[in-house]
Scaffold this active site. Structure first.
Site, PDB file in Angstrom:
ATOM      1  N   GLU A 281       0.822  -1.217   0.000  1.00 35.34           N
ATOM      2  CA  GLU A 281       0.000   0.000   0.000  1.00 35.34           C
ATOM      3  C   GLU A 281       0.857   1.268   0.000  1.00 35.34           C
ATOM      4  O   GLU A 281       0.545   2.244  -0.694  1.00 35.34           O
ATOM      5  CB  GLU A 281      -0.942  -0.004   1.206  1.00 35.34           C
ATOM      6  N   GLU A 284       2.139   1.622  -3.416  1.00 31.24           N
ATOM      7  CA  GLU A 284       1.064   2.076  -4.304  1.00 31.24           C
ATOM      8  C   GLU A 284       0.836   3.576  -4.141  1.00 31.24           C
ATOM      9  O   GLU A 284       0.670   4.306  -5.127  1.00 31.24           O
ATOM     10  CB  GLU A 284      -0.220   1.309  -3.992  1.00 31.24           C
ATOM     11  N   CYS A 301      -8.368  -1.953   3.974  1.00 33.77           N
ATOM     12  CA  CYS A 301      -8.266  -3.070   4.931  1.00 33.77           C
ATOM     13  C   CYS A 301      -9.605  -3.494   5.520  1.00 33.77           C
ATOM     14  O   CYS A 301      -9.746  -4.607   6.006  1.00 33.77           O
ATOM     15  CB  CYS A 301      -7.333  -2.681   6.086  1.00 33.77           C
ATOM     16  N   SER A 321      -7.299   1.771  -2.601  1.00 31.30           N
ATOM     17  CA  SER A 321      -6.113   0.952  -2.820  1.00 31.30           C
ATOM     18  C   SER A 321      -6.556  -0.395  -3.365  1.00 31.30           C
ATOM     19  O   SER A 321      -7.571  -0.951  -2.938  1.00 31.30           O
ATOM     20  CB  SER A 321      -5.359   0.757  -1.510  1.00 31.30           C
ATOM     21  N   LYS A 360     -15.605  -9.737   7.873  1.00 32.53           N
ATOM     22  CA  LYS A 360     -14.588 -10.641   7.333  1.00 32.53           C
ATOM     23  C   LYS A 360     -15.208 -11.953   6.869  1.00 32.53           C
ATOM     24  O   LYS A 360     -14.662 -12.641   5.998  1.00 32.53           O
ATOM     25  CB  LYS A 360     -13.515 -10.929   8.393  1.00 32.53           C
ATOM     26  N   GLU A 363     -16.229 -11.106   3.476  1.00 37.07           N
ATOM     27  CA  GLU A 363     -15.065 -10.869   2.629  1.00 37.07           C
ATOM     28  C   GLU A 363     -14.463 -12.174   2.107  1.00 37.07           C
ATOM     29  O   GLU A 363     -14.034 -12.252   0.948  1.00 37.07           O
ATOM     30  CB  GLU A 363     -14.004 -10.092   3.416  1.00 37.07           C
ATOM     31  N   GLU A 368     -13.953 -12.139  -5.931  1.00 39.46           N
ATOM     32  CA  GLU A 368     -12.618 -11.656  -6.294  1.00 39.46           C
ATOM     33  C   GLU A 368     -11.518 -12.296  -5.441  1.00 39.46           C
ATOM     34  O   GLU A 368     -10.348 -12.291  -5.842  1.00 39.46           O
ATOM     35  CB  GLU A 368     -12.528 -10.131  -6.133  1.00 39.46           C
ATOM     36  N   CYS A 501     -10.746  -1.579  14.326  1.00 38.05           N
ATOM     37  CA  CYS A 501     -10.975  -3.009  14.555  1.00 38.05           C
ATOM     38  C   CYS A 501     -11.189  -3.352  16.028  1.00 38.05           C
ATOM     39  O   CYS A 501     -11.849  -4.337  16.346  1.00 38.05           O
ATOM     40  CB  CYS A 501      -9.810  -3.822  14.009  1.00 38.05           C
TER      41      CYS A 501
END
Length: 569
Positions: A281, A284, A301, A321, A360, A363, A368, A501
């Protein structure tokens, strides 16, 4: 103004609700629909008090004090009404309850159970009212059980007021009132981002994560599979609360020992992948910054935040990102680099994640990234597994993570708190840009639990405008300001949950501001305890690039560690 509470006189300098006034007087009255994070609603009536001169009882949460008011919080009339109201709530809580806590997975944090004990209810004389609304299991992350719902509205208000997602609403009137989604479509078929903040707010267990503990028990017992586990940074400063410890107690090494006792083949750290995320990141960002790429760069994230922007602000998708989250990066590396390194067929490796986050769970099944991670357990689910296995977490010996995917830095640890990703990225970006050693590692301007934080960071003459945002209501405010041309930044960290988190939807309940502050303090203590506090100095990450990935943003790293997003109608 002067007020009498239970015949004792008190003086208050400001206008308060009766609830706030009695709490300042150290008197406890029960509440269910009230939450310090939300606007008062006054629906449950458990906080009703008697006011001299008034014919009816008044809800303390929405009634203001006035000069000369005389309040009785536990008079005979109040006690009788409060007991009857509580029995009605229990009856409406569904046939699965009736104070039968043995069959309820949320009994350890059920507010109904606690209040019933405080009020002194030993039996329920009112017949149970069985809900005809079916369970909602349309989501990969969250289950809704209407038969346990008492329509306190806290989930609705949390979703609207704090997260600004607005997918829950109240339908019908009177005894037919219930909480639902748009056209009763279910949480998996509307704009829900799976953040789980409704779960944190629910007092009854009507909302909870999709449990995967049985599946994990099964794969641990399957000798044909090689089962590894990763633990997120926020878990180690919160899970001890499930065993009666003070919030913020650090149990990293006991957590490792406990997971080995459960039977996992290897115990690794998501922080390894957090260091990897920073390498990708930060690179990037620098590539975009130097070559006129799309800015500001948004961090990626938090899967709840990703789904929020896909639904609500698809015009900003190019700002995200392309990095996968640390959870998904870990799975991708484990099933390629590590599997090959130890000679395990990739199809025989199972990756289990221990996360503070309900999103999560969603996710891991995104098309993808599907296949990187097999199962996700919340902090609460892991605590239940420990208890079921008779593991006394707080008194376990200290054990270290396995190598190489357990070697981490202090920079990775702070990912668990809002501002942590930004600070970790700045530590690496500074040294990459300048080629100099960063003497002061603490970027305190991006720390704290405030919803929006802004800072100007100077690096070798370059001034970077950065911001840190936590909570989706604040994310909406920030995106609207950028959209309207009111703000201009280079880099923004977004986290879906208040506090980041550490306040995730899978964390121990309750999660108050005080608890968040203690968990956050522990996160930074962990960071300071590390000898290596910069992601690019992690020797295991350096070896990974040398042996496998080549360099950040290489073709191999793009194949395994980066992803795409979609605009969702």
């Amino acid at each position: 103004m002067k007020v009498k509470i239970n015949n004792k006189e008190y003086e208050f300098q400001e206008e308060l609700s009766i609830l706030d006034a009695v709490r300042k007087a150290h008197i406890i009255i029960p509440t269910l629909c009230y939450s310090e994070k939300l606007k008062p609603f006054g629906s449950c009536r458990l906080c009703s008090v008697e006011i001299k001169g008034e014919r009816t009882l008044k809800p303390a949460c929405v009634t203001k004090i006035s000069d000369g008011m005389e309040i009785y919080t536990h008079s005979e009339k109040v006690r009788k009404v409060r007991s009857t109201v509580m029995e009605l709530i229990i009856a409406s809580h569904g046939i699965s309850c009736n104070l039968n806590c043995l069959t309820c997975p949320k009994s350890s944090s059920c507010e109904i159970k606690v209040i019933a004990e405080e009020i002194g209810i030993m039996e329920v004389r009112i017949p149970t009212i069985s809900s005809k609304i079916p369970e909602d299991r349309s989501s990969y992350s969250i289950v809704r059980e209407p038969q346990k719902c008492i329509v306190c509205d806290r989930c609705v208000r949390k979703c609207a007021e704090v997260q600004s997602v607005n997918i829950l609403t109240i339908a019908n009137r009177g005894p037919d009132t219930y909480v639902t989604t748009f056209l009763d479509k279910g949480m998996g078929n509307v704009d829900c981002v799976n953040c789980g903040q409704c779960v944190i707010e629910c007092p009854t267990g009507a909302l909870h994560e999709v449990y995967q503990t049985d599946q994990v028990w099964n794969v641990i017992s399957d000798n044909s599979k090689y089962v590894i586990v990763q633990t997120a940074p926020a878990v180690r400063v919160a899970i001890a609360e499930e065993f009666g410890a003070e919030p913020g107690r650090i149990v990293t090494k006991q957590l490792v020992a406990g997971l080995r006792l459960l039977g996992f083949d290897k115990v690794f750290d998501t922080n390894f992948a957090a260091d990897l995320t920073i390498m990708e990141e930060a690179s990037e960002f620098l590539e975009r910054f130097k070559n006129g790429g799309k800015l500001p760069l948004f961090t990626s994230c938090s899967p709840g935040w990703i789904k929020f922007i896909e639904h609500n602000y698809p015009e900003f998708l190019d700002n995200l990102s392309t990095c996968k989250s640390p959870q998904q990066m870990f799975g991708a590396i484990a099933k390629t680099y590590y599997a090959d390194k130890i000679g395990i067929p990739r199809e025989d490796m199972i990756v289990v994640s221990i996360m503070p986050c309900t999103a999560k769970k969603y996710e891991r099944v995104r098309p993808e990234m599907k296949g990187d991670v097999d199962y996700v357990l919340t902090t609460r689910e892991l605590a239940k597994m420990f208890k079921l296995a008779g593991i006394d977490l707080l008194n376990l010996p200290s054990e270290e993570y396995d190598e190489p995917l357990g070697i981490t830095t202090g920079a990775a640890a702070i990912f668990g708190a809002t501002g942590g990703v930004m600070e970790a990225a700045l530590r690496t970006a500074y040294e990459v840009i300048t080629g100099k050693n960063l003497e002061r590692l603490d970027f305190e301007s991006v720390r704290g639990i405030e919803g929006i934080k802004e800072a100007v960071i100077e690096i070798d003459g370059l001034k970077l405008n950065v911001a840190v945002v936590n909570g989706l209501g604040n994310a909406r405010k920030m995106l609207d300001m950028i959209k309207n041309g009111e703000k201009d930044y280079h880099f923004i960290e977004f986290m879906a949950c208040p506090g980041g988190c550490i306040g995730g939807g899978g964390q121990p309940i309750p999660t108050t501001k005080e608890i968040l502050s203690k968990r956050m303090k522990a996160i930074y203590e962990i960071d300071k305890s590390f000898e290596i506090r910069k992601s690019h100095e992690n020797p295991a990450i350096q070896a990974l690039y040398k042996e496998f990935l080549g360099e950040p943003l290489s073709e191999k790293s793009h194949e395994l560690l980066h992803t795409t997003y979609i605009a969702r109608s």
